[in-house]
Every structure is written in structure tokens, then in C-alpha cells.
Design a protein around this motif. Structure first.
Motif, PDB file in Angstrom:
ATOM      1  N   PHE A 147     196.654   4.800  18.524  1.00  0.00           N
ATOM      2  CA  PHE A 147     196.125   5.912  17.737  1.00  0.00           C
ATOM      3  C   PHE A 147     194.605   5.843  17.624  1.00  0.00           C
ATOM      4  O   PHE A 147     193.899   6.848  17.767  1.00  0.00           O
ATOM      5  N   TYR A 169     198.156  15.052  16.325  1.00  0.00           N
ATOM      6  CA  TYR A 169     199.078  13.944  16.562  1.00  0.00           C
ATOM      7  C   TYR A 169     200.157  14.336  17.568  1.00  0.00           C
ATOM      8  O   TYR A 169     200.542  13.525  18.425  1.00  0.00           O
ATOM      9  N   LYS A 173     197.711  12.363  20.144  1.00  0.00           N
ATOM     10  CA  LYS A 173     197.835  10.948  19.790  1.00  0.00           C
ATOM     11  C   LYS A 173     199.205  10.368  20.143  1.00  0.00           C
ATOM     12  O   LYS A 173     199.287   9.259  20.707  1.00  0.00           O
TER      13      LYS A 173
END
Length: 260
Positions: A147, A169, A173
Motif C-alpha cells: 500500500f 484502493y 492500491k
């Protein structure tokens, strides 16, 4: 060139098998010539005979251990990913929790197991808790590093296009962290069996750890070696299962390998 490359890869794949066979042959020779007494170091053939004669006990106990390892690994993955997500979202929590995560790995699992048995009894719960404590750390650290190493410029570009945090995300990510997740999962998968067996050593009614304790007290070293082999085989099987799952959910890797 393509033929030579394929031949080289095939040879490399066979090298571990040749090495294992060589070790087994040396082991069998040591036992055959009585360099080490049979009762101290049973031969590979004696260990193989245990798999045939004590198959039902090994199968039933390994099933119990696999169930404990499975649930512990599942909860360990959820805890590891959740902690990594929280620590990546909130920097003060990262500063506060990361040293504690490292400290948890300095405590031997053998020291924790008796406390868990004392607190939760002899059922499946303390085994699962110990497996969780053993497996979540590689997942948390691997995901957190993935991350935090995401391309900052790409995140900035997504924000200028109006993407919120969940979308960043979801689209950036988590896809970038898939390889780290599976690399950590391979480690945790092997740890899960070890954690389950260690917890069964301390207390339990069934499982490979309980089986090992019983045969050790009876000085049945051939059965001890059989369990060791079985745990190794199961660990390898779990790692291969993780590789297979990774293969299924990452089709772009298959495309890259095919082009290579």
C-alpha cells in the motif's frame, strides 16, 4: 534457442526431485548398514510402512489439524489485511501499532499456547487463535508495504480526476498489492499448520500434534517421522493451492508468461 530454454527449465524443475531422492537413498543406506540404530533413525521404508499401517489415524488427525489451520488462516488474512488498511489510512495508528506488531513476533508461540489453553479450554478455539497470531503478521506487513509503495503520482492523478479514497484502493492500491498478498499468503499458509500443531502439543484431543505427543511418549520414532513428512507434504500442498488460486485470479500474469 527455444528448445534449449525449455530443456534448461525442465532440468531445473527436476533438480529438487533428484536432491530429495538422493537424500532418501543416503538415509536408507545409513539405516541399512546400521550406522545409526534403527530405533533412533528409522529408514524411509519403515516410515512409508507407517503410512500404510496407520493410515486411518493419520488421516483423521490431519483432517482436524487442517480444519484448525484453515479457519486460523482465514481469520489471520482478514486481520492482516484489515490492519494494513487501517494503518495505511491513518498515519498515527501506523506509528502506534507497527512497533507493537513487531513485538508480537518476538514472543514464541510455544509460550502463548499454554495460556490460550488455560483461557479457552481444549477445544478448537485456542488452536484457531494461535494460528491467527502466527499468520496475520506476514499478511499485514506485506500488504502495508505494498500500500505504502504505490506510485504517488498515479494516486495524485486519480484524485485530480475526482476519485475518492475507496476508488483509489479499488483501482490502484489493491491491484498493486495482489502479488504481495500472495507472497505473504504462501508464508502464512505454511505457518498455519505449524501453529496448529504447536497448539495441539500443549493440549487437545485430536490432531497431528496430539498424535505426535502420543507416539513420542511411546518412542515410536517411525511414526514421528511419518507425521513430520505428512506435515511437510500438507504445507507444500497448501502453497501449491495458493499458487493455483493466484493463477486463477491474475490472468494478466498468464498472458505475460505466455508472451515470454
Amino acid at each position: 534457442m527455444a528448445f534449449m530454454k525449455k530443456l534448461t527449465n525442465t532440468s531445473i524443475n527436476f533438480l529438487p526431485i533428484v536432491a530429495v531422492l538422493l537424500i532418501l537413498a543416503i538415509w536408507q543406506a545409513i539405516s541399512f548398514f546400521q550406522i545409526i540404530p534403527e530405533f533412533l533413525l528409522p529408514s524411509p521404508l519403515s516410515v512409508l510402512e507407517v503410512f500404510k499401517s496407520d493410515y486411518s489415524a493419520l488421516f483423521s488427525n490431519s483432517l482436524v489439524t487442517l480444519i484448525e489451520a484453515f479457519w486460523g488462516l482465514c481469520f489471520g488474512v482478514l486481520l492482516g489485511v484489515g490492519l494494513a488498511l487501517i494503518m495505511d489510512l491513518f498515519h498515527p495508528i501506523y506509528k502506534a501499532l507497527y512497533p507493537l506488531l513487531v513485538i508480537t513476533q518476538t514472543i514464541p508461540t510455544v509460550a502463548i499456547a499454554p495460556l490460550l489453553i488455560l483461557w479457552f479450554g481444549y477445544g478448537i478455539l485456542p488452536k484457531v487463535v494461535l494460528v491467527v497470531a502466527t499468520t496475520f503478521f506476514p499478511i499485514a506487513v506485506g500488504m502495508l508495504d505494498a500500500f505504502r509503495s504505490t506510485d504517488k503520482d498515479l494516486i495524485t492523478l486519480m484524485r485530480t480526476l475526482g476519485a475518492n479514497t475507496p476508488k483509489i484502493y479499488f483501482y490502484i492500491k489493491f491491484p498493486d498489492a495482489i502479488d504481495s498478498l500472495f507472497a505473504s499468503l504462501k508464508i502464512s499458509a505454511s505457518y498455519s499448520l505449524v501453529g496448529a500443531v504447536v497448539s495441539e502439543w500443549v493440549g487437545g484431543f485430536n490432531g497431528l500434534g496430539v498424535y505426535m505427543t502420543r507416539v513420542m511418549k511411546a518412542y515410536a520414532y517411525d511414526k514421528m517421522f511419518a507425521v513430520i513428512f505428512l506435515i511437510s507434504i500438507l504445507s507444500l500442498a497448501l502453497i501449491l493451492l495458493v499458487n493455483w488460486i493466484q493463477y486463477l485470479i491474475t490472468p494478466w500474469r498468464r498472458t505475460n508468461h505466455a508472451q515470454a
